[in-house]
Design a protein around this motif. Structure first.
Motif, PDB file in Angstrom:
ATOM      1  N   GLY A   1      34.512  44.374  40.025  1.00  0.00           N
ATOM      2  CA  GLY A   1      35.679  44.675  40.818  1.00  0.00           C
ATOM      3  C   GLY A   1      36.078  46.124  40.674  1.00  0.00           C
TER       4      GLY A   1
ATOM      5  N   TRP B   1      35.740  39.606  31.897  1.00  0.00           N
ATOM      6  CA  TRP B   1      36.649  40.744  31.952  1.00  0.00           C
ATOM      7  C   TRP B   1      36.157  41.781  30.941  1.00  0.00           C
ATOM      8  CZ3 TRP B   1      40.445  41.207  35.527  1.00  0.00           C
ATOM      9  CH2 TRP B   1      40.855  40.043  36.195  1.00  0.00           C
TER      10      TRP B   1
ATOM     11  N   THR C   1      38.373  31.667  41.301  1.00  0.00           N
ATOM     12  CA  THR C   1      39.238  32.598  40.590  1.00  0.00           C
ATOM     13  C   THR C   1      39.034  32.474  39.081  1.00  0.00           C
ATOM     14  OG1 THR C   1      40.897  32.476  42.338  1.00  0.00           O
ATOM     15  CG2 THR C   1      41.619  33.330  40.217  1.00  0.00           C
TER      16      THR C   1
ATOM     17  N   THR D   1      41.987  46.930  37.496  1.00  0.00           N
ATOM     18  CA  THR D   1      43.447  46.915  37.547  1.00  0.00           C
ATOM     19  C   THR D   1      43.985  47.515  36.256  1.00  0.00           C
ATOM     20  OG1 THR D   1      45.394  45.512  37.954  1.00  0.00           O
ATOM     21  CG2 THR D   1      43.643  44.539  36.628  1.00  0.00           C
TER      22      THR D   1
ATOM     23  N   GLU E   1      40.831  42.074  41.762  1.00  0.00           N
ATOM     24  CA  GLU E   1      41.709  41.837  40.613  1.00  0.00           C
ATOM     25  C   GLU E   1      43.167  42.040  41.009  1.00  0.00           C
ATOM     26  OE1 GLU E   1      38.169  44.279  38.709  1.00  0.00           O
ATOM     27  OE2 GLU E   1      39.412  44.452  40.502  1.00  0.00           O
ATOM     28  N   SER E   2      44.033  41.352  40.296  1.00  0.00           N
ATOM     29  CA  SER E   2      45.471  41.551  40.445  1.00  0.00           C
ATOM     30  C   SER E   2      46.142  41.159  39.139  1.00  0.00           C
ATOM     31  CB  SER E   2      46.026  40.723  41.608  1.00  0.00           C
ATOM     32  OG  SER E   2      45.835  39.349  41.374  1.00  0.00           O
TER      33      SER E   2
ATOM     34  N   TYR F   1      38.418  45.338  34.286  1.00  0.00           N
ATOM     35  CA  TYR F   1      37.476  45.074  35.369  1.00  0.00           C
ATOM     36  C   TYR F   1      36.996  43.630  35.317  1.00  0.00           C
ATOM     37  CZ  TYR F   1      37.181  50.154  35.690  1.00  0.00           C
ATOM     38  OH  TYR F   1      37.474  51.478  35.839  1.00  0.00           O
ATOM     39  N   CYS F   2      36.976  43.023  36.479  1.00  0.00           N
ATOM     40  CA  CYS F   2      36.393  41.692  36.625  1.00  0.00           C
ATOM     41  C   CYS F   2      34.888  41.827  36.840  1.00  0.00           C
ATOM     42  CB  CYS F   2      37.042  40.997  37.815  1.00  0.00           C
ATOM     43  SG  CYS F   2      36.425  39.337  38.148  1.00  0.00           S
TER      44      CYS F   2
ATOM     45  N   SER G   1      44.272  38.097  37.375  1.00  0.00           N
ATOM     46  CA  SER G   1      43.510  37.186  38.227  1.00  0.00           C
ATOM     47  C   SER G   1      42.404  37.957  38.927  1.00  0.00           C
ATOM     48  CB  SER G   1      44.411  36.549  39.288  1.00  0.00           C
ATOM     49  OG  SER G   1      45.471  35.826  38.702  1.00  0.00           O
ATOM     50  N   CYS G   2      41.325  37.275  39.202  1.00  0.00           N
ATOM     51  CA  CYS G   2      40.212  37.871  39.942  1.00  0.00           C
ATOM     52  C   CYS G   2      39.675  36.824  40.905  1.00  0.00           C
ATOM     53  CB  CYS G   2      39.122  38.329  38.998  1.00  0.00           C
ATOM     54  SG  CYS G   2      37.586  38.840  39.809  1.00  0.00           S
TER      55      CYS G   2
ATOM     56  N   LEU H   1      35.022  41.272  44.422  1.00  0.00           N
ATOM     57  CA  LEU H   1      35.853  40.797  43.330  1.00  0.00           C
ATOM     58  C   LEU H   1      37.169  41.554  43.412  1.00  0.00           C
ATOM     59  CD1 LEU H   1      33.210  40.866  40.438  1.00  0.00           C
ATOM     60  CD2 LEU H   1      33.811  38.942  41.897  1.00  0.00           C
TER      61      LEU H   1
END
Length: 119
Positions: free
Chosen positions: A110, A35, A76, A113, A5-6, A93-94, A20-21, A3
């Protein structure tokens, strides 16, 4: 399972960000995606989850300001965050809850981020 993330960063109070993930290695369309966040010195807390296309659940502190949605064609999940407050500052966190591509049932995370809300 991966996973990624951004979309995190520094934003002023009242501003917006979209996280986004991108998920790989999971049967994305059947997973509950979500999330969560952890602020310094605090426990991890629910931000939002989505099961299927429209079954959503939000933490009380973000209701009416954040929206979770997904694009199954792109594997996504997104988190649109509006009217951000300093108390939204946290690592986000995703999460994927469901089956991997090899049919292993799991709770996947993930790397996180950072979102910082400050003037």
């Amino acid at each position: 399972v991966q996973l990624v993330e951004s979309g995190g960063g520094l934003v002023q109070p009242g501003g917006s960000l979209r996280l986004s993930c991108v998920a790989s290695g999971v049967i994305f369309s059947s997973n509950r995606m979500g999330w969560f966040r952890r602020a310094p010195g605090k426990e991890r807390e629910l931000v939002a989850t989505i099961t299927g296309d429209t079954d959503t659940n939000y933490g009380d502190s973000v209701k009416g300001r954040f929206t979770i949605f997904r694009d199954n064609a792109k594997n996504t999940v997104y988190l649109q965050m509006n009217s951000l407050k300093p108390e939204d500052t946290a690592v986000y966190y995703c999460n994927a809850y469901g089956r991997s591509s090899t049919y292993v049932w799991g709770d996947y995370w993930g790397q996180g981020t950072q979102v910082t809300v400050s003037s």
